[in-house]
Motif scaffolding. Structure first.
Motif, PDB file in Angstrom:
ATOM      1  N   PRO A   1       0.840  -1.196   0.000  1.00 34.82           N
ATOM      2  CA  PRO A   1       0.000   0.000   0.000  1.00 34.82           C
ATOM      3  C   PRO A   1       0.881   1.254   0.000  1.00 34.82           C
ATOM      4  N   GLY A   2       1.340   1.678  -1.160  1.00 35.68           N
ATOM      5  CA  GLY A   2       2.226   2.834  -1.262  1.00 35.68           C
ATOM      6  C   GLY A   2       1.478   4.144  -1.057  1.00 35.68           C
TER       7      GLY A   2
ATOM      8  N   SER B   1      -1.268   1.595  -4.538  1.00 35.34           N
ATOM      9  CA  SER B   1      -0.742   0.235  -4.369  1.00 35.34           C
ATOM     10  C   SER B   1       0.185  -0.119  -5.529  1.00 35.34           C
ATOM     11  N   PHE B   2       1.185  -0.950  -5.230  1.00 36.70           N
ATOM     12  CA  PHE B   2       2.092  -1.422  -6.274  1.00 36.70           C
ATOM     13  C   PHE B   2       2.566  -2.827  -5.952  1.00 36.70           C
ATOM     14  N   ASP B   3       2.942  -3.551  -6.999  1.00 37.45           N
ATOM     15  CA  ASP B   3       3.400  -4.937  -6.874  1.00 37.45           C
ATOM     16  C   ASP B   3       4.889  -5.024  -7.147  1.00 37.45           C
TER      17      ASP B   3
ATOM     18  N   LYS C   1       1.705   3.507   3.309  1.00 38.46           N
ATOM     19  CA  LYS C   1       0.640   4.032   4.159  1.00 38.46           C
ATOM     20  C   LYS C   1      -0.034   2.868   4.886  1.00 38.46           C
ATOM     21  N   ALA C   2      -0.932   3.187   5.792  1.00 34.62           N
ATOM     22  CA  ALA C   2      -1.679   2.150   6.502  1.00 34.62           C
ATOM     23  C   ALA C   2      -2.431   1.297   5.493  1.00 34.62           C
ATOM     24  N   GLY C   3      -2.394  -0.006   5.696  1.00 32.48           N
ATOM     25  CA  GLY C   3      -3.067  -0.930   4.786  1.00 32.48           C
ATOM     26  C   GLY C   3      -2.588  -2.342   5.010  1.00 32.48           C
ATOM     27  N   VAL C   4      -2.578  -3.117   3.943  1.00 34.95           N
ATOM     28  CA  VAL C   4      -2.224  -4.533   4.021  1.00 34.95           C
ATOM     29  C   VAL C   4      -1.142  -4.856   3.003  1.00 34.95           C
ATOM     30  N   ILE C   5      -0.080  -5.506   3.467  1.00 34.35           N
ATOM     31  CA  ILE C   5       0.923  -6.089   2.568  1.00 34.35           C
ATOM     32  C   ILE C   5       0.441  -7.502   2.260  1.00 34.35           C
TER      33      ILE C   5
END
Length: 77
Positions: free
Chosen positions: A23-24, A28-30, A43-47
């Motif tokens: 979660p950039g 988002s990026f892969d 940022k706050a989120g899920v990897i």
């Protein structure tokens, strides 16, 4: 790829992975094998990452990631 996720409380994950989603701050990026070197704020989120054919998740409150030569180092809160 080798993924290391660490927090102030210790190591959250350390192992091989075939793909990781972050979660950039800019979205988002892969990261896939042979990804170009990068340092990015999270940022706050899920990897989300895949290891041994299974999808895993780690909730974070923010942090930083560095990708270099199939080594992914993540420092999170």
């Amino acid at each position: 790829m080798r993924l290391n996720i660490v927090s102030p409380n210790g190591v959250l994950f350390e192992g091989e992975t075939t793909s990781v989603s972050f979660p950039g701050l800019g979205g988002s990026f892969d990261v896939l094998p042979h990804h170009a070197p990068i340092i990015a704020a999270l940022k706050a989120g899920v990897i989300q990452y895949e290891t041994n054919g299974q999808r895993q998740e780690q909730t974070i409150q923010g942090g930083f990631v560095e990708v270099k030569e199939d080594q992914i180092s993540v420092c999170v809160e």
